[in-house]
Structure formats: structure tokens, C-alpha cells
Design a protein around this motif. Structure first.
Motif, PDB file in Angstrom:
ATOM      1  N   ARG A 155       0.845  -1.197   0.000  1.00 20.21           N
ATOM      2  CA  ARG A 155       0.000   0.000   0.000  1.00 20.21           C
ATOM      3  C   ARG A 155       0.879   1.245   0.000  1.00 20.21           C
ATOM      4  N   TYR A 156       0.421   2.287  -0.695  1.00 26.77           N
ATOM      5  CA  TYR A 156       1.168   3.540  -0.729  1.00 26.77           C
ATOM      6  C   TYR A 156       0.858   4.343   0.530  1.00 26.77           C
ATOM      7  N   ASN A 157       1.733   4.241   1.501  1.00 27.79           N
ATOM      8  CA  ASN A 157       1.634   5.054   2.715  1.00 27.79           C
ATOM      9  C   ASN A 157       3.033   5.226   3.281  1.00 27.79           C
ATOM     10  N   ASP A 158       3.477   6.468   3.361  1.00 29.43           N
ATOM     11  CA  ASP A 158       4.822   6.721   3.885  1.00 29.43           C
ATOM     12  C   ASP A 158       4.964   6.088   5.262  1.00 29.43           C
ATOM     13  N   ASN A 159       6.037   5.347   5.457  1.00 34.96           N
ATOM     14  CA  ASN A 159       6.269   4.709   6.746  1.00 34.96           C
ATOM     15  C   ASN A 159       7.766   4.673   7.010  1.00 34.96           C
ATOM     16  N   ALA A 160       8.114   4.423   8.254  1.00 36.74           N
ATOM     17  CA  ALA A 160       9.517   4.464   8.660  1.00 36.74           C
ATOM     18  C   ALA A 160       9.793   3.363   9.669  1.00 36.74           C
ATOM     19  N   ALA A 161      11.032   2.960   9.719  1.00 38.36           N
ATOM     20  CA  ALA A 161      11.458   1.937  10.677  1.00 38.36           C
ATOM     21  C   ALA A 161      12.891   2.223  11.093  1.00 38.36           C
ATOM     22  N   ILE A 162      13.242   1.754  12.270  1.00 39.25           N
ATOM     23  CA  ILE A 162      14.616   1.843  12.766  1.00 39.25           C
ATOM     24  C   ILE A 162      14.977   0.482  13.343  1.00 39.25           C
ATOM     25  N   THR A 163      16.054  -0.101  12.845  1.00 36.71           N
ATOM     26  CA  THR A 163      16.526  -1.380  13.368  1.00 36.71           C
ATOM     27  C   THR A 163      17.805  -1.159  14.156  1.00 36.71           C
ATOM     28  N   ALA A 164      17.799  -1.610  15.390  1.00 32.96           N
ATOM     29  CA  ALA A 164      19.002  -1.585  16.232  1.00 32.96           C
ATOM     30  C   ALA A 164      19.369  -3.027  16.547  1.00 32.96           C
ATOM     31  N   ALA A 165      20.638  -3.391  16.361  1.00 35.11           N
ATOM     32  CA  ALA A 165      21.018  -4.795  16.525  1.00 35.11           C
ATOM     33  C   ALA A 165      22.415  -4.913  17.105  1.00 35.11           C
ATOM     34  N   LEU A 166      22.618  -6.000  17.850  1.00 36.20           N
ATOM     35  CA  LEU A 166      23.938  -6.415  18.300  1.00 36.20           C
ATOM     36  C   LEU A 166      24.334  -7.659  17.518  1.00 36.20           C
ATOM     37  N   LEU A 167      25.488  -7.599  16.880  1.00 40.25           N
ATOM     38  CA  LEU A 167      26.024  -8.719  16.110  1.00 40.25           C
ATOM     39  C   LEU A 167      27.226  -9.271  16.859  1.00 40.25           C
ATOM     40  N   ILE A 168      27.130 -10.497  17.319  1.00 42.61           N
ATOM     41  CA  ILE A 168      28.176 -11.116  18.130  1.00 42.61           C
ATOM     42  C   ILE A 168      28.661 -12.379  17.423  1.00 42.61           C
ATOM     43  N   ASP A 169      29.964 -12.570  17.362  1.00 39.47           N
ATOM     44  CA  ASP A 169      30.480 -13.790  16.747  1.00 39.47           C
ATOM     45  C   ASP A 169      31.722 -14.273  17.477  1.00 39.47           C
ATOM     46  N   LYS A 170      32.068 -15.526  17.204  1.00 39.97           N
ATOM     47  CA  LYS A 170      33.190 -16.171  17.876  1.00 39.97           C
ATOM     48  C   LYS A 170      33.800 -17.209  16.946  1.00 39.97           C
ATOM     49  N   GLU A 171      35.126 -17.181  16.808  1.00 46.88           N
ATOM     50  CA  GLU A 171      35.845 -18.206  16.050  1.00 46.88           C
ATOM     51  C   GLU A 171      36.117 -19.364  17.012  1.00 46.88           C
ATOM     52  N   VAL A 172      35.215 -20.329  17.033  1.00 43.43           N
ATOM     53  CA  VAL A 172      35.265 -21.405  18.029  1.00 43.43           C
ATOM     54  C   VAL A 172      36.449 -22.331  17.788  1.00 43.43           C
ATOM     55  N   ILE A 173      36.608 -22.761  16.532  1.00 44.09           N
ATOM     56  CA  ILE A 173      37.774 -23.550  16.130  1.00 44.09           C
ATOM     57  C   ILE A 173      38.541 -22.704  15.115  1.00 44.09           C
ATOM     58  N   PRO A 174      39.786 -22.319  15.393  1.00 49.78           N
ATOM     59  CA  PRO A 174      40.506 -21.411  14.505  1.00 49.78           C
ATOM     60  C   PRO A 174      40.482 -21.866  13.048  1.00 49.78           C
ATOM     61  N   ASN A 175      40.062 -20.929  12.178  1.00 45.61           N
ATOM     62  CA  ASN A 175      40.012 -21.155  10.730  1.00 45.61           C
ATOM     63  C   ASN A 175      39.114 -22.329  10.330  1.00 45.61           C
ATOM     64  N   GLN A 176      38.179 -22.718  11.213  1.00 44.85           N
ATOM     65  CA  GLN A 176      37.348 -23.876  10.906  1.00 44.85           C
ATOM     66  C   GLN A 176      35.867 -23.675  11.236  1.00 44.85           C
ATOM     67  N   LEU A 177      35.542 -23.206  12.432  1.00 43.55           N
ATOM     68  CA  LEU A 177      34.149 -23.080  12.860  1.00 43.55           C
ATOM     69  C   LEU A 177      33.909 -21.709  13.466  1.00 43.55           C
ATOM     70  N   PHE A 178      32.889 -21.002  12.928  1.00 42.96           N
ATOM     71  CA  PHE A 178      32.501 -19.679  13.384  1.00 42.96           C
ATOM     72  C   PHE A 178      31.049 -19.734  13.874  1.00 42.96           C
ATOM     73  N   MET A 179      30.778 -19.081  15.018  1.00 40.34           N
ATOM     74  CA  MET A 179      29.425 -19.014  15.565  1.00 40.34           C
ATOM     75  C   MET A 179      28.960 -17.556  15.600  1.00 40.34           C
ATOM     76  N   GLU A 180      27.650 -17.370  15.508  1.00 33.11           N
ATOM     77  CA  GLU A 180      27.067 -16.033  15.519  1.00 33.11           C
ATOM     78  C   GLU A 180      25.866 -15.978  16.456  1.00 33.11           C
ATOM     79  N   LEU A 181      25.642 -14.788  17.006  1.00 33.39           N
ATOM     80  CA  LEU A 181      24.440 -14.464  17.771  1.00 33.39           C
ATOM     81  C   LEU A 181      24.021 -13.061  17.382  1.00 33.39           C
ATOM     82  N   ASN A 182      22.803 -12.897  16.851  1.00 35.11           N
ATOM     83  CA  ASN A 182      22.258 -11.592  16.491  1.00 35.11           C
ATOM     84  C   ASN A 182      21.027 -11.304  17.329  1.00 35.11           C
ATOM     85  N   LEU A 183      20.985 -10.103  17.910  1.00 32.57           N
ATOM     86  CA  LEU A 183      19.829  -9.636  18.683  1.00 32.57           C
ATOM     87  C   LEU A 183      19.364  -8.339  18.064  1.00 32.57           C
TER      88      LEU A 183
END
Length: 288
Positions: A155-183
């Protein structure tokens, strides 16, 4: 609440893995050569890692997302194409355009078919913790956007949004396994009957990527979405699915993610009135 329990479990997992990180010099294999460098921002699927690039780096990113299977909507396809510049090793700015292609046939919603140049988006990204010198990486993002069309129904109606996020990651096994957590928290304002109404969404995402070769990673994500119209929690959905990452050449990468909705902890069936059954995402990134 359901998403609170997911956050708590994810944080416990991350802290358990958060042994002190090695410097780039220390993180070398036994033969004395450092392993391949991965930009963790792009190696996941719908989620993102904490890396923002080095000072002076330019980047063009195009993310195309498709959603299918909701009641009354055949499919929606959205594209966000942005140009980014890293001002310092800790701060990056970007600006981009938003495009939607809608295929809606339910008269109760809106009958819309076709593409729309629907709005603009900006981003400020602050790398709080460098994952190479800290127990884990952490980046805060602030993304304001303006649209001339409703992202769900066109629908044509001007609207707005704001996204705020924390991006967290960890190299669990060097050069092999990476984990992420996004909030992520995203308030959304839309006009109705001469008033501006606010809806809220909350997202918790946990995932990982495993290195098959230096140019090919595979992984999976689990994501919990919460929708609160007028500020009151009402709907929630759980998505799971795989993703792949490809380093096509030195400057170009591609990743593809697929997710499907499953009944979450508080429901016996998928919510297809407020969320899609399937989602797909294609991300192309060119750095220079």
C-alpha cells in the motif's frame, strides 16, 4: 517470554566458548603460516558477523530476500542494495535503496503485482569488540529507513522503521568453525486514520558456519521472530535452515540462505497469517 529464554541460552553458550582470543600473529598454524582470513560479516546466512572491514575500504552489497507461503500472498521479493565506507577500523557508514516485488491476490489485503522502488535506508555500524583481540566480536548497528510503500502489502503510505542490533560472533575452532548471535529490535511507524501507529519486532538468531575449503563454507541458523503490533506482543515464529558461502574471487563473495517455519515452543502449528512459510536470501558483496 520465549525469546528471553532463547537469548539466555545463546549467551550462556557464547560465554562458555569465550576463551581469550589470540592475536593475528599468535593465531598461526604449526607450520608458521597464518590461516585464511574470513570476513565474518558475510559468511553466515540471514545473520551477520561483527567484522566491518578495514579503514578506507569501500563495499557494495546487494541482498535479495524472497518470502513464500503466507496466507493471501503468493510471494514477496525485496532487495536492499547499499554502498558502504569504513571511516575507521571501528566505524562504518552506508546508504542504499530498497526495492520490492509483490505478488498479492487477496482483496482483503491488497491486490498488488509488480516491482516498486520503495525507499531508502542508511546504516551506522560500530565495532565495539574486535574478535581478533577480544574473547569474541561485537558490533552495534543502527539502521533507519523510509518507505513510500508498505513492505508487507504494497500500500502507498509513507512509513519508517529503525533497526538496532547487536552482532556477536566467535571463532570457536581457529580457521574452521565460526558461531554467531544476532539480537535485533525494530520499531515500525505507519499512518492510519490520521495517526501514526507503532509496531515492534524482536529477533533472536543463532547460527554457525563451517569451513570446507578457504573459499567455501556451509552452516545453519535458527531464528525466532516476535511481532508486537501497537507495542503489544501477539505473534511469534521459529525459522530454521541452511546456508552456504562462496568466495568467487578476491573482491566478490556470494552467500545463499534458506529457512522454513516450524512450530515454535509456544505454538502447535506454524503461524502463516503473520509470517511466511519459507524464506530465501541471496547476498552479493563486492569490495574495493
Amino acid at each position: 517470554m520465549v525469546h528471553t529464554r532463547i537469548v539466555a541460552c545463546a549467551m550462556v553458550l557464547l560465554l562458555a566458548l569465550a576463551k581469550p582470543a589470540l592475536s593475528q600473529t599468535e593465531a598461526q598454524s604449526d607450520n608458521g603460516h597464518a590461516g585464511p582470513h574470513f570476513d565474518t560479516e558475510h559468511i553466515f546466512g540471514f545473520g551477520e558477523g561483527s567484522d566491518i572491514g578495514a579503514q578506507g575500504e569501500w563495499e557494495i552489497e546487494s541482498f535479495t530476500g524472497g518470502s513464500f507461503g503466507a496466507i493471501g500472498r503468493d510471494f514477496n521479493i525485496a532487495n536492499d542494495t547499499s554502498i558502504r565506507y569504513t571511516v575507521t577500523d571501528e566505524l562504518r557508514f552506508s546508504v542504499g535503496t530498497l526495492t520490492d516485488y509483490l505478488n498479492i491476490h487477496d482483496p482483503r489485503l491488497s491486490i498488488r503485482n509488480g516491482a516498486n522502488l520503495s525507499g531508502i535506508v542508511a546504516e551506522i555500524r560500530w565495532n565495539i569488540l574486535n574478535r581478533l583481540t577480544s574473547p569474541f566480536g561485537m558490533t552495534f548497528t543502527f539502521d533507519p529507513e523510509w518507505r513510500r510503500t508498505d513492505p508487507g502489502f504494497g500500500r502507498y503510505n509513507d512509513n519508517a522503521a529503525i533497526t538496532a542490533a547487536l552482532l556477536i560472533d566467535k571463532e570457536v575452532i581457529p580457521n574452521q568453525l565460526f558461531m554467531e548471535l544476532n539480537l535485533a529490535y525494530a520499531p515500525f511507524w505507519r499512518p492510519l486514520a490520521g495517526q501514526w501507529l507503532r509496531d515492534d519486532s524482536f529477533t533472536v538468531l543463532v547460527g554457525g558456519s563451517y569451513v570446507i575449503t578457504p573459499n567455501f563454507l556451509v552452516g545453519a541458523e535458527i531464528r525466532h521472530e516476535n511481532f508486537a503490533p501497537y507495542g503489544f506482543p501477539r505473534s511469534h515464529a521459529l525459522f530454521v535452515g541452511p546456508h552456504v558461502f562462496l568466495q568467487l574471487d578476491k573482491s566478490l563473495t556470494a552467500s545463499f540462505a534458506w529457512a522454513f517455519q516450524v512450530p515454535d515452543f509456544g505454538a502447535r502449528h506454524a503461524d502463516l497469517a503473520n509470517f511466511e512459510r519459507y524464506e530465501a536470501g541471496l547476498r552479493l558483496v563486492y569490495g574495493f
